[in-house]
Write an enzyme that holds these catalytic residues in place. Structure first.
Site, PDB file in Angstrom:
ATOM      1  N   ARG A  13       1.814  -5.488  12.920  1.00 40.59           N
ATOM      2  CA  ARG A  13       1.308  -4.970  14.196  1.00 40.59           C
ATOM      3  C   ARG A  13       1.172  -6.054  15.259  1.00 40.59           C
ATOM      4  O   ARG A  13       1.323  -5.776  16.462  1.00 40.59           O
ATOM      5  CB  ARG A  13      -0.018  -4.240  13.967  1.00 40.59           C
ATOM      6  CG  ARG A  13       0.184  -2.963  13.165  1.00 40.59           C
ATOM      7  CD  ARG A  13      -1.103  -2.266  12.852  1.00 40.59           C
ATOM      8  NE  ARG A  13      -0.849  -1.089  12.011  1.00 40.59           N
ATOM      9  CZ  ARG A  13      -1.798  -0.284  11.555  1.00 40.59           C
ATOM     10  NH1 ARG A  13      -3.068  -0.519  11.857  1.00 40.59           N
ATOM     11  NH2 ARG A  13      -1.490   0.750  10.800  1.00 40.59           N
ATOM     12  N   GLU A  38      -4.733  -1.729  15.411  1.00 43.09           N
ATOM     13  CA  GLU A  38      -5.583  -2.630  14.634  1.00 43.09           C
ATOM     14  C   GLU A  38      -4.732  -3.756  14.043  1.00 43.09           C
ATOM     15  O   GLU A  38      -3.731  -3.512  13.382  1.00 43.09           O
ATOM     16  CB  GLU A  38      -6.269  -1.870  13.501  1.00 43.09           C
ATOM     17  CG  GLU A  38      -7.129  -2.754  12.607  1.00 43.09           C
ATOM     18  CD  GLU A  38      -7.427  -2.106  11.270  1.00 43.09           C
ATOM     19  OE1 GLU A  38      -7.545  -2.848  10.270  1.00 43.09           O
ATOM     20  OE2 GLU A  38      -7.513  -0.869  11.207  1.00 43.09           O
ATOM     21  N   ARG A  74       3.201   1.488  10.397  1.00 42.01           N
ATOM     22  CA  ARG A  74       2.591   1.889   9.129  1.00 42.01           C
ATOM     23  C   ARG A  74       3.676   1.891   8.059  1.00 42.01           C
ATOM     24  O   ARG A  74       4.545   2.760   8.047  1.00 42.01           O
ATOM     25  CB  ARG A  74       1.931   3.263   9.239  1.00 42.01           C
ATOM     26  CG  ARG A  74       1.084   3.619   8.032  1.00 42.01           C
ATOM     27  CD  ARG A  74       0.457   4.997   8.172  1.00 42.01           C
ATOM     28  NE  ARG A  74      -0.502   5.070   9.237  1.00 42.01           N
ATOM     29  CZ  ARG A  74      -1.772   4.650   9.152  1.00 42.01           C
ATOM     30  NH1 ARG A  74      -2.195   4.102   8.032  1.00 42.01           N
ATOM     31  NH2 ARG A  74      -2.593   4.776  10.169  1.00 42.01           N
ATOM     32  N   ARG A 113       0.844  -1.190   0.000  1.00 38.15           N
ATOM     33  CA  ARG A 113       0.000   0.000   0.000  1.00 38.15           C
ATOM     34  C   ARG A 113       0.881   1.243   0.000  1.00 38.15           C
ATOM     35  O   ARG A 113       1.873   1.312   0.726  1.00 38.15           O
ATOM     36  CB  ARG A 113      -0.930   0.023   1.214  1.00 38.15           C
ATOM     37  CG  ARG A 113      -1.942  -1.120   1.203  1.00 38.15           C
ATOM     38  CD  ARG A 113      -2.845  -1.079   2.402  1.00 38.15           C
ATOM     39  NE  ARG A 113      -3.667  -2.281   2.472  1.00 38.15           N
ATOM     40  CZ  ARG A 113      -4.430  -2.609   3.512  1.00 38.15           C
ATOM     41  NH1 ARG A 113      -4.464  -1.813   4.562  1.00 38.15           N
ATOM     42  NH2 ARG A 113      -5.151  -3.716   3.496  1.00 38.15           N
ATOM     43  N   SER A 157      -9.444  -6.791  10.684  1.00 38.29           N
ATOM     44  CA  SER A 157     -10.785  -6.304  10.362  1.00 38.29           C
ATOM     45  C   SER A 157     -11.559  -7.479   9.801  1.00 38.29           C
ATOM     46  O   SER A 157     -11.085  -8.144   8.873  1.00 38.29           O
ATOM     47  CB  SER A 157     -10.735  -5.172   9.324  1.00 38.29           C
ATOM     48  OG  SER A 157     -10.237  -3.988   9.894  1.00 38.29           O
TER      49      SER A 157
END
Length: 429
Positions: free
Chosen positions: A388, A346, A274, A260, A349
């Site tokens: 993470r 996070e 990140r 990403r 999801s």
């Protein structure tokens, strides 16, 4: 993609949904305008073709002469009008498709209305946050002290936002991936390993394109994309398929690197929280519509089980309308506690997309052999995302002497090793 009949039936419901999702209603207005004209021209062409067919039969029976010639000329004009309408309808259909591709899914009725992540609802808390008798380090300092990572050399070969794991860092990453995959196999998922380069049809099918095209890496020469999340290639394995009822449910899991661009975001956090390239193990499910909500809760439980076995405190958030992703109808975020960062991160999801992705990717099933095919429901969930989860392991299991205790469930994957300790002498490699 939403069914256009749903939008036609209650456009104000869709308008209200867009407002709750913090989206503009411009594309809805364009869609309604284009669709109205398209339907009008469709009806007009149907009438013109009906007239032309009837008159053509009459012409075939007419004797040669001025009257027949006039009818032929008249029908040529009708044909020209049909062709002009068809051309305009093609333009309008392109507008309709563009608008439909950019209108998000409708949130489920029990999704809380909210503007952003501040209005997400905590629905579960698990585990106790560890109390330290020393000041805990953050993961970046731990990894550097334990010689687990090299940021500078990764930057040399790929630029900022990338990192190179080494030694016990690389081994711990691999241990986590193997542990996740083995657990998902026990939970009933079949492991797949797909390409990490995907075409535009694939990212369109799962809703990343065109919505998130600026956040993906595009291989311009080949018009291909680097995998933004394993949900994309795994879901699209069934693109264009019609399954039987007996095929369902389909439960797949995959480890893949993900890429990403994180435009404007990657510089806001030090370390590996990140980054542009990261590993993730994904769960993807294809379900009968009547069973997808039950499947969402089960998938969430599958992800939670991994965190519980790792002994990591976490909480579960039900995302509000303004924070959930483009394709999902309902989404839970699992956030793991990172004491060195002093916040939750996070790491998963879990989403039910209903038939939104299946409609875009044309994934159907036949309830009975003699019945018309219907769209399946697709679900996806991280199980779990790295790095993470690694951040949380390092920060929660650190010791006063600078070492990190390896969680028991990971030790078989690390040759029985119990701790990661600072090297006596640091070397380049």
């Amino acid at each position: 993609m939403l069914d256009i009949d749903v939008i036609r039936a209650d456009p104000e419901k869709i308008r209200d949904m867009l407002i709750k999702r913090n989206k503009t209603t411009e594309r809805l207005d364009r869609l309604l305008e284009a669709d109205g004209e398209w339907r009008k021209l469709t009806n007009e062409n149907n009438q013109l073709r009906k007239t032309r067919n009837a008159v053509s039969l009459e012409i075939g029976k007419m004797p040669k002469g001025a009257e027949k010639d006039a009818k032929i000329k008249e029908m040529r004009g009708v044909g020209d009008q049909i062709a002009a309408n068809d051309a305009r309808m093609a333009e309008l259909d392109a507008v309709r498709k563009d608008c439909l591709l950019n209108i998000p899914n409708i949130p489920a009725d029990d999704v809380p209305v909210g503007k952003d992540d501040a209005e997400n609802v905590e629905v579960k808390v698990w585990g106790e946050k560890r109390k330290f008798d020393f000041t805990p380090k953050n993961h970046a300092q731990l990894m550097l002290d334990l010689d687990m990572v090299d940021f500078d050399r990764a930057t040399k070969i790929a630029g900022s936002g990338f990192y190179c794991l080494k030694g016990d860092g690389a081994r711990l990453e691999r241990a986590l991936i193997c542990f996740f995959l083995d657990m998902h196999r026990k939970q009933g998922y079949k492991e797949v390993f797909t390409p990490v380069i995907v075409n535009t049809a694939a990212v369109t099918g799962t809703g990343q394109y065109p919505n998130l095209k600026d956040d993906m890496y595009h291989l311009e020469r080949d018009d291909m994309w680097l995998n933004p999340t394993a949900e994309v290639p795994v879901t699209n394995l069934l693109q264009g398929d019609i399954l039987s009822k007996e095929d369902l449910p389909v439960k797949l899991t995959a480890y893949l690197p993900s890429f990403r661009r994180e435009v404007g975001k990657h510089a806001d956090t030090a370390g590996i929280i990140r980054v542009h390239e990261f590993n993730k193990v994904e769960m993807v499910r294809f379900e009968e519509p009547s069973k997808s909500w039950e499947a969402l809760e089960e998938m969430r439980g599958n992800a939670e089980e991994l965190l519980q076995l790792l002994g990591l405190p976490y909480h579960v958030l039900l995302l509000c309308t303004g924070d959930q992703s483009f394709s999902c109808a309902k989404c839970y975020d699992l956030e793991v506690w990172a004491p060195g960062e002093g916040r939750y991160l996070e790491c998963s999801s879990c989403s039910n997309d209903l038939d939104f992705q299946a409609r875009r990717a044309m994934i159907k099933y036949r309830p009975e052999p003699h019945l018309k095919s219907e769209f399946v429901h697709t679900l996806n969930g991280s199980g779990l995302a790295l790095p993470r989860t690694m951040v949380a392991v390092l920060e929660n299991y650190q010791n006063a002497d600078g070492s990190v205790t390896i969680p028991e469930v990971l030790r078989p994957y690390m040759g029985g090793q119990e701790k990661i300790v600072p090297p006596e002498t640091k070397r380049t490699f």
